[in-house]
Motif scaffolding. Structure first.
Motif, short mmCIF file in Angstrom:
data_model
loop_
_atom_site.label_atom_id
_atom_site.label_comp_id
_atom_site.label_asym_id
_atom_site.label_seq_id
_atom_site.Cartn_x
_atom_site.Cartn_y
_atom_site.Cartn_z
N HIS A 78 8.99 32.78 80.29
CA HIS A 78 10.34 32.38 80.70
C HIS A 78 11.12 33.51 81.37
O HIS A 78 12.33 33.39 81.60
N SER A 79 10.44 34.63 81.64
CA SER A 79 11.06 35.78 82.33
C SER A 79 12.21 36.39 81.54
O SER A 79 13.33 36.58 82.04
N TYR A 80 11.94 36.71 80.29
CA TYR A 80 12.91 37.41 79.44
C TYR A 80 12.24 38.64 78.84
O TYR A 80 11.01 38.69 78.68
N ARG A 81 13.04 39.62 78.48
CA ARG A 81 12.54 40.81 77.80
C ARG A 81 13.26 40.97 76.46
O ARG A 81 14.46 40.71 76.35
N VAL A 82 12.49 41.37 75.45
CA VAL A 82 13.03 41.52 74.10
C VAL A 82 12.80 42.96 73.64
O VAL A 82 11.67 43.33 73.30
N PRO A 83 13.85 43.80 73.61
CA PRO A 83 13.69 45.17 73.12
C PRO A 83 13.60 45.20 71.59
O PRO A 83 13.98 44.24 70.91
N TRP A 84 13.11 46.29 71.07
CA TRP A 84 12.92 46.40 69.62
C TRP A 84 14.22 46.22 68.86
O TRP A 84 14.26 45.60 67.80
N GLU A 85 15.33 46.74 69.41
CA GLU A 85 16.59 46.66 68.67
C GLU A 85 17.14 45.23 68.60
O GLU A 85 18.06 44.96 67.83
N LEU A 86 16.56 44.30 69.35
CA LEU A 86 16.98 42.90 69.28
C LEU A 86 15.98 42.04 68.51
O LEU A 86 16.02 40.81 68.60
N ILE A 87 15.07 42.70 67.79
CA ILE A 87 14.13 41.98 66.92
C ILE A 87 14.72 41.89 65.51
O ILE A 87 15.18 42.88 64.95
#
Length: 620
Positions: A78-87
């Protein structure tokens, strides 16, 4: 007389615990590009993971690495990025959502104006919640209202599909719990130990006495840990035959633990007093392991302001349901019974301070170590009352690892200073009204009201769903058996929703009840204000008002200041020594007989002094 002056307030944040990241962070790092999983050039998004318990989160076979992989795939698609701080990751059962710390943190995050993304990726619907009756729908509805889209790796295309998937997950979890409970019961009936960690003095082995084998997990037995068994025998004999109290024995055990590893507690630097006595009362040590004795029940209780909170409590099953498994005894029955008889007798002789009441009980705590202050009345002719940090009542070995060093403070000093602030607030009716509104309209109550509103919408929706199934059945889209099964499911879900709705409604006040509460409180305040001298207000009435307006009083006696938190705001106030008692010594850093840092000689001017400080103090 102590005078009170405002001081700056420092912000403090409470950290919410995350499932141990060391077991899935390597998977994240292996997939990440520029510190993000998914599309490194995509928009920001959140990720939520959950396993059912801490053991799963720390197991190499845990689902957390797999969930990271699936969230990566969905975010990439879906063309999104998830950084560690948003896990956000929880190790918690999926049946409840209010007490999952990371989900709670995520829910607050998406409602914040400073939120960083508008999408959250989750592997499966059951990772969000296994409760298909209404929890799943409520959480998804909450996301939708906040303008946040929940995207699942395994996509869901309709409400009916969500209901079916959720029902399967919920039924599977319920059956798993039942199988686990029944398996534990049968394991005990086979004469096996059901404990996951061994009791002090024992080790877990298989039927051949071997540790760490597969059979040791499936056919668990107890064998003596001879070193610690020696310590257990020493403890029982000290109480049974040498007349030691549990406190005296603990001090002795603490000293022995410094040089003899057999006496050291398994997972702490010093013994906990309650755990120590509980251990000595355990019939295990006379050769009787009791299984199937306790179960966990979730109950709703109410705090002093009448606000609901959900807690888990250990309940005891009827004795007829207990299962006794014979294990190697460390002490004989006579020694065990005599030791427990002496423990019970010593409890009756223990000193208790039950006759005296203290104004700030339950809300006053230490600014240095965070522990509660306890009231104490001296056994002297003047009967001076003091608040003492709980650290001062701990054993020397515990204080060594948890130092505090705060002196005691006289009750009349801090009680007077706090009541001065409250007295000034009573002259401002808007503060009192705000206190009542805040106490019964906080975030927790608002969350319950949101849940009530959702259920009030869901129940009619079940009726509509049944009507649609009926029309489909009349159009011969379903057989009679299929329609009966669907109707039975809908009726069960509707009954569950109604029961949940009634339970939630019982937790909050109606507008009429809140208005009556306000009126009652106003009458009480007027009763207080009719007193010419505010210090002559009856003690119980003062405490009731104090509990309404304050949540916590943090005291630093050594530095001479205290902080209040509550509806009155948050502020730090300084106590200035006006006239010390003769012989006082503010330099005492923790002696049980320390002199007061300050004393209150007169309160005739307190109304004026506190009024000025409250007007200029910071409120948040």
């Amino acid at each position: 007389m102590p005078r009170v002056f405002p001081a700056p307030v420092a912000e403090r944040k409470t950290a919410l615990l995350m499932a141990n990241p060391s077991f899935f962070k390597p998977t994240f790092d292996a997939l990440a590009v520029y510190g993000c999983i998914g599309d490194p050039n995509g928009k920001l998004a959140y990720g939520y993971l959950r396993v059912s318990g801490k053991q799963q989160s720390e197991d190499g076979r845990s689902g957390l690495p797999r969930q990271i992989e699936h969230i990566h795939e969905a975010a990439l698609q879906h063309s999104y990025r998830v950084p560690w701080e948003l896990i956000f990751a929880d190790d918690h059962s999926g049946f409840e959502f209010d007490d999952r710390p990371q989900l709670t943190k995520l829910r607050k995050e998406i409602k914040s104006r400073q939120r960083k993304a508008d999408v959250v990726f989750i592997e499966h619907l059951d990772r969000l919640s296994r409760n298909s009756d209404w929890h799943q729908g409520f959480l998804l509805d909450e996301f939708k209202k906040a303008g946040v889209e929940a995207i699942f790796w395994k996509a869901i295309h309709s409400r009916i599909e969500r209901a079916v998937i959720g029902a399967i997950a919920q039924e599977g979890m319920e059956q798993a719990f039942e199988r686990q409970t029944e398996g534990t019961r049968k394991k005990a009936q086979r004469g096996c130990i059901t404990a996951k960690t061994p009791a002090f003095g024992y080790k877990l082995v298989d039927q051949q006495g071997r540790e760490g084998t597969k059979e040791a997990r499936e056919h668990t037995q107890y064998a003596l840990d001879e070193g610690r068994a020696f310590a257990i025998r020493y403890m029982f004999h000290a109480i049974a035959y040498h007349g030691k109290s549990s406190y005296e024995l603990l001090k002795e055990v603490d000293e022995k633990a410094k040089t003899d590893s057999r006496f050291r507690p398994p997972h702490a630097k010093a013994w906990n007093e309650r755990s120590f006595v509980k251990m000595l009362r355990n019939p295990l040590y006379k050769g009787e392991y009791i299984a199937n004795r306790h179960y966990i029940e979730k109950v709703t209780t109410f705090d002093t302001n009448g606000l609901p909170k959900t807690v888990r409590k250990s309940r005891e099953r009827p004795e007829s349901e207990w299962i006794t498994v014979a294990v190697p005894a460390i002490v004989d029955t006579e020694t065990w019974e005599l030791a427990n008889k002496n423990l019970f007798r010593n409890k009756g002789f223990a000193k208790r301070n039950k006759v005296n009441e203290y104004f700030l009980t339950d809300i006053i705590c230490c600014a240095t170590c965070g522990r509660r202050y306890h009231g104490h009345t001296e056994n002297k002719p003047n009967r001076i009352q003091r608040y003492t940090c709980a650290t001062m009542h701990m054993r020397p070995a515990v204080r060594e690892h948890r130092p505090c060093g705060q002196p005691t403070i006289r009750c009349d000093v801090i009680d007077t200073a706090v009541w001065q602030i409250i007295s000034a607030a009573l002259l401002r009716p808007e503060v009192i009204v705000a206190a009542i509104d805040a106490a019964y309209s906080n975030a927790q109550v608002d969350s319950v009201r949101d849940q009530i509103a959702f259920l009030e919408r869901e129940i009619p929706a079940k009726d509509d769903e049944e009507s649609k199934f009926k029309k489909a059945y009349l159009a011969e889209a379903y057989s009679a058996e299929e329609f009966a099964a669907e109707r039975k499911r809908l009726m069960r879900e509707r009954d569950t929703l109604r029961a949940e709705l009634e339970q939630l409604r019982a937790q909050v006040m109606t507008p009429e009840e809140l208005a009556a509460k306000k009126e009652s409180m106003k009458r009480m305040i007027e009763e207080v204000r009719t007193h010419i001298n505010m210090n002559d207000v009856p003690f119980l009435l003062k405490r009731q008002i104090m509990r309404l307006l304050l949540d916590e009083v943090r005291v630093n006696v050594a530095e001479g200041w205290f902080e209040i938190k509550g509806t009155l705001g948050t502020g730090i106030y300084r106590l200035i020594d006006g006239e010390n008692d003769s012989g006082s010594d503010s330099g005492d850093k923790g002696s049980a007989h320390s002199k007061p840092l300050m004393s209150a000689k007169s309160t005739s001017q307190s109304g004026v002094a506190v009024s000025s400080c409250v007007e200029t103090g910071r409120e948040m």
